[in-house]
Design a protein around this motif. Sequence first.
Motif, PDB file in Angstrom:
ATOM      1  N   PRO A 208       0.822  -1.214   0.000  1.00  0.00           N
ATOM      2  CA  PRO A 208       0.000   0.000   0.000  1.00  0.00           C
ATOM      3  C   PRO A 208       0.859   1.268   0.000  1.00  0.00           C
ATOM      4  O   PRO A 208       1.585   1.532   0.957  1.00  0.00           O
ATOM      5  CB  PRO A 208      -0.805  -0.120   1.294  1.00  0.00           C
ATOM      6  N   TYR A 209       0.713   2.081  -1.036  1.00  0.00           N
ATOM      7  CA  TYR A 209       1.528   3.291  -1.137  1.00  0.00           C
ATOM      8  C   TYR A 209       0.857   4.520  -0.530  1.00  0.00           C
ATOM      9  O   TYR A 209       1.491   5.558  -0.371  1.00  0.00           O
ATOM     10  CB  TYR A 209       1.949   3.531  -2.593  1.00  0.00           C
ATOM     11  N   ASP A 210      -0.437   4.438  -0.162  1.00  0.00           N
ATOM     12  CA  ASP A 210      -1.050   5.490   0.650  1.00  0.00           C
ATOM     13  C   ASP A 210      -0.776   5.144   2.108  1.00  0.00           C
ATOM     14  O   ASP A 210      -1.665   4.731   2.871  1.00  0.00           O
ATOM     15  CB  ASP A 210      -2.556   5.584   0.380  1.00  0.00           C
ATOM     16  N   SER A 211       0.480   5.279   2.489  1.00  0.00           N
ATOM     17  CA  SER A 211       0.943   4.815   3.796  1.00  0.00           C
ATOM     18  C   SER A 211       2.297   5.453   4.067  1.00  0.00           C
ATOM     19  O   SER A 211       2.814   6.217   3.255  1.00  0.00           O
ATOM     20  CB  SER A 211       1.092   3.288   3.783  1.00  0.00           C
ATOM     21  N   VAL A 212       2.877   5.108   5.197  1.00  0.00           N
ATOM     22  CA  VAL A 212       4.279   5.426   5.467  1.00  0.00           C
ATOM     23  C   VAL A 212       5.021   4.102   5.440  1.00  0.00           C
ATOM     24  O   VAL A 212       4.925   3.311   6.381  1.00  0.00           O
ATOM     25  CB  VAL A 212       4.457   6.147   6.812  1.00  0.00           C
ATOM     26  N   ILE A 213       5.668   3.832   4.335  1.00  0.00           N
ATOM     27  CA  ILE A 213       6.358   2.573   4.022  1.00  0.00           C
ATOM     28  C   ILE A 213       5.545   1.342   4.414  1.00  0.00           C
ATOM     29  O   ILE A 213       6.073   0.353   4.928  1.00  0.00           O
ATOM     30  CB  ILE A 213       7.797   2.515   4.575  1.00  0.00           C
ATOM     31  N   GLY A 214       4.221   1.418   4.180  1.00  0.00           N
ATOM     32  CA  GLY A 214       3.347   0.275   4.389  1.00  0.00           C
ATOM     33  C   GLY A 214       2.437   0.368   5.588  1.00  0.00           C
ATOM     34  O   GLY A 214       1.431  -0.332   5.669  1.00  0.00           O
ATOM     35  N   GLU A 216      -0.162   2.363   8.333  1.00  0.00           N
ATOM     36  CA  GLU A 216      -1.188   3.400   8.327  1.00  0.00           C
ATOM     37  C   GLU A 216      -0.579   4.763   8.661  1.00  0.00           C
ATOM     38  O   GLU A 216       0.139   4.905   9.655  1.00  0.00           O
ATOM     39  CB  GLU A 216      -2.291   3.065   9.342  1.00  0.00           C
ATOM     40  N   LYS A 217      -0.869   5.770   7.835  1.00  0.00           N
ATOM     41  CA  LYS A 217      -0.240   7.085   7.951  1.00  0.00           C
ATOM     42  C   LYS A 217      -0.427   7.707   9.331  1.00  0.00           C
ATOM     43  O   LYS A 217       0.509   8.248   9.914  1.00  0.00           O
ATOM     44  CB  LYS A 217      -0.818   8.034   6.892  1.00  0.00           C
ATOM     45  N   GLU A 218      -1.651   7.644   9.836  1.00  0.00           N
ATOM     46  CA  GLU A 218      -1.962   8.328  11.091  1.00  0.00           C
ATOM     47  C   GLU A 218      -1.147   7.781  12.256  1.00  0.00           C
ATOM     48  O   GLU A 218      -0.740   8.531  13.155  1.00  0.00           O
ATOM     49  CB  GLU A 218      -3.458   8.203  11.390  1.00  0.00           C
ATOM     50  N   MET A 219      -0.918   6.486  12.251  1.00  0.00           N
ATOM     51  CA  MET A 219      -0.161   5.868  13.340  1.00  0.00           C
ATOM     52  C   MET A 219       1.284   6.356  13.366  1.00  0.00           C
ATOM     53  O   MET A 219       1.855   6.633  14.429  1.00  0.00           O
ATOM     54  CB  MET A 219      -0.205   4.353  13.206  1.00  0.00           C
ATOM     55  N   VAL A 220       1.875   6.453  12.182  1.00  0.00           N
ATOM     56  CA  VAL A 220       3.264   6.908  12.108  1.00  0.00           C
ATOM     57  C   VAL A 220       3.354   8.400  12.393  1.00  0.00           C
ATOM     58  O   VAL A 220       4.260   8.862  13.108  1.00  0.00           O
ATOM     59  CB  VAL A 220       3.857   6.578  10.725  1.00  0.00           C
ATOM     60  N   LEU A 221       2.406   9.177  11.859  1.00  0.00           N
ATOM     61  CA  LEU A 221       2.399  10.619  12.114  1.00  0.00           C
ATOM     62  C   LEU A 221       2.262  10.916  13.602  1.00  0.00           C
ATOM     63  O   LEU A 221       2.920  11.820  14.138  1.00  0.00           O
ATOM     64  CB  LEU A 221       1.263  11.282  11.335  1.00  0.00           C
ATOM     65  N   PRO A 229       4.951   5.945  21.787  1.00  0.00           N
ATOM     66  CA  PRO A 229       4.887   4.672  21.060  1.00  0.00           C
ATOM     67  C   PRO A 229       3.445   4.283  20.783  1.00  0.00           C
ATOM     68  O   PRO A 229       2.512   4.737  21.451  1.00  0.00           O
ATOM     69  CB  PRO A 229       5.553   3.684  22.017  1.00  0.00           C
ATOM     70  N   GLY A 230       3.273   3.427  19.812  1.00  0.00           N
ATOM     71  CA  GLY A 230       1.937   2.942  19.475  1.00  0.00           C
ATOM     72  C   GLY A 230       2.039   1.750  18.554  1.00  0.00           C
ATOM     73  O   GLY A 230       3.058   1.539  17.893  1.00  0.00           O
ATOM     74  N   LYS A 231       0.982   0.966  18.514  1.00  0.00           N
ATOM     75  CA  LYS A 231       0.968  -0.212  17.663  1.00  0.00           C
ATOM     76  C   LYS A 231       0.821   0.191  16.205  1.00  0.00           C
ATOM     77  O   LYS A 231       0.008   1.046  15.869  1.00  0.00           O
ATOM     78  CB  LYS A 231      -0.183  -1.125  18.066  1.00  0.00           C
ATOM     79  N   PHE A 232       1.626  -0.425  15.343  1.00  0.00           N
ATOM     80  CA  PHE A 232       1.553  -0.160  13.909  1.00  0.00           C
ATOM     81  C   PHE A 232       0.653  -1.203  13.242  1.00  0.00           C
ATOM     82  O   PHE A 232       0.678  -2.379  13.604  1.00  0.00           O
ATOM     83  CB  PHE A 232       2.935  -0.207  13.267  1.00  0.00           C
ATOM     84  N   GLY A 237      -4.388   1.096   1.326  1.00  0.00           N
ATOM     85  CA  GLY A 237      -4.735   1.963   0.211  1.00  0.00           C
ATOM     86  C   GLY A 237      -3.689   2.052  -0.884  1.00  0.00           C
ATOM     87  O   GLY A 237      -2.482   2.057  -0.631  1.00  0.00           O
ATOM     88  N   ASN A 238      -4.165   2.134  -2.125  1.00  0.00           N
ATOM     89  CA  ASN A 238      -3.319   2.347  -3.305  1.00  0.00           C
ATOM     90  C   ASN A 238      -2.198   1.322  -3.423  1.00  0.00           C
ATOM     91  O   ASN A 238      -1.020   1.666  -3.493  1.00  0.00           O
ATOM     92  CB  ASN A 238      -2.725   3.764  -3.277  1.00  0.00           C
ATOM     93  N   PRO A 239      -2.535   0.048  -3.488  1.00  0.00           N
ATOM     94  CA  PRO A 239      -1.482  -0.975  -3.592  1.00  0.00           C
ATOM     95  C   PRO A 239      -0.789  -0.956  -4.954  1.00  0.00           C
ATOM     96  O   PRO A 239      -1.425  -0.755  -5.983  1.00  0.00           O
ATOM     97  CB  PRO A 239      -2.236  -2.292  -3.393  1.00  0.00           C
ATOM     98  N   LYS A 240       0.519  -1.148  -4.921  1.00  0.00           N
ATOM     99  CA  LYS A 240       1.343  -1.232  -6.125  1.00  0.00           C
ATOM    100  C   LYS A 240       2.249  -2.448  -6.028  1.00  0.00           C
ATOM    101  O   LYS A 240       2.679  -2.834  -4.940  1.00  0.00           O
ATOM    102  CB  LYS A 240       2.226   0.016  -6.288  1.00  0.00           C
TER     103      LYS A 240
END
Length: 265
Positions: A208-214, A216-221, A229-232, A237-240
């Motif tokens: 998924p390229y709608d992510s941060v290296i795979g 979920e964006k919100e978790m990494v942000l 810390p938090g669970k990833f 979204g947007n798989p390539k």
Amino acid sequence: MKILFVGDIFGSAGRKIVAEHIGHLRETHSVDLTIMNAENAAGGFGVTPAIAEDLFDLGADVLTTGNHVWDKRELIDYLNGVAADGHERGRRVLRPANMQTGLPGYGVYEGVTESGLPYAVINLMGKVFMGGTNDPFSAVNDLLKKITAKVIFLDFHGEATSEKVAMGWHLDGRVTAVVGTHTHIPTADERILHYGTAYQTDVGMSGPYDSVIGVEKEMVLNRFLTGMPGKFEAAKGNPKLCAALITCDAETGRASAIQRIMLGE
């Protein structure tokens, strides 16, 4: 001879996009040898025997891994085991060869394609910014003394671009291809080095390229913004599918072409 290498398969989105495109890719390009990096295939962290079997059923000949190879404990017994159909498929799942001695599994696989072409696949992990590895440069020197195949493919799982580029030059003319994995970001530097080795710093992620290296964006942000810390969790979204297609001479092992591939839904 045609070699297809599929970059880091990340989670269910990565498995799905690979399943959708791999058959067409292999047929269109008359692929002889299919290699996939599967270390993130199980929810973004590790690979299970069941997922490995699914990838073999899709056409993978060899699976490589990296620093997440031990994330699923059930893989450990599988690395040296025999599948239910009698095939020693676990032997074709590699872990980095330059890990500490005495660990389960193997870092090299030597086989023969369906058309009778011998090959070897090596899995190494970088030492810069990575833990738990021995020197990959001396390790590969030792491995090459024992390999008889002319066609030799190396998945170099590393963080530092400088270390990957250095490995390319170190092995130029000694192996067929040096391709990088781990950063999940495809680089646009594919080339044939001076003495016939195909090279790319990182093939990129199949996921998924709608992510941060795979992930979920919100978790990494949230981790970057708060430091907490938090669970990833793996994004979807947007798989390539990211891959590299290498053409080489089966008798000499020298590569003549390398092509970057990115396919989406």
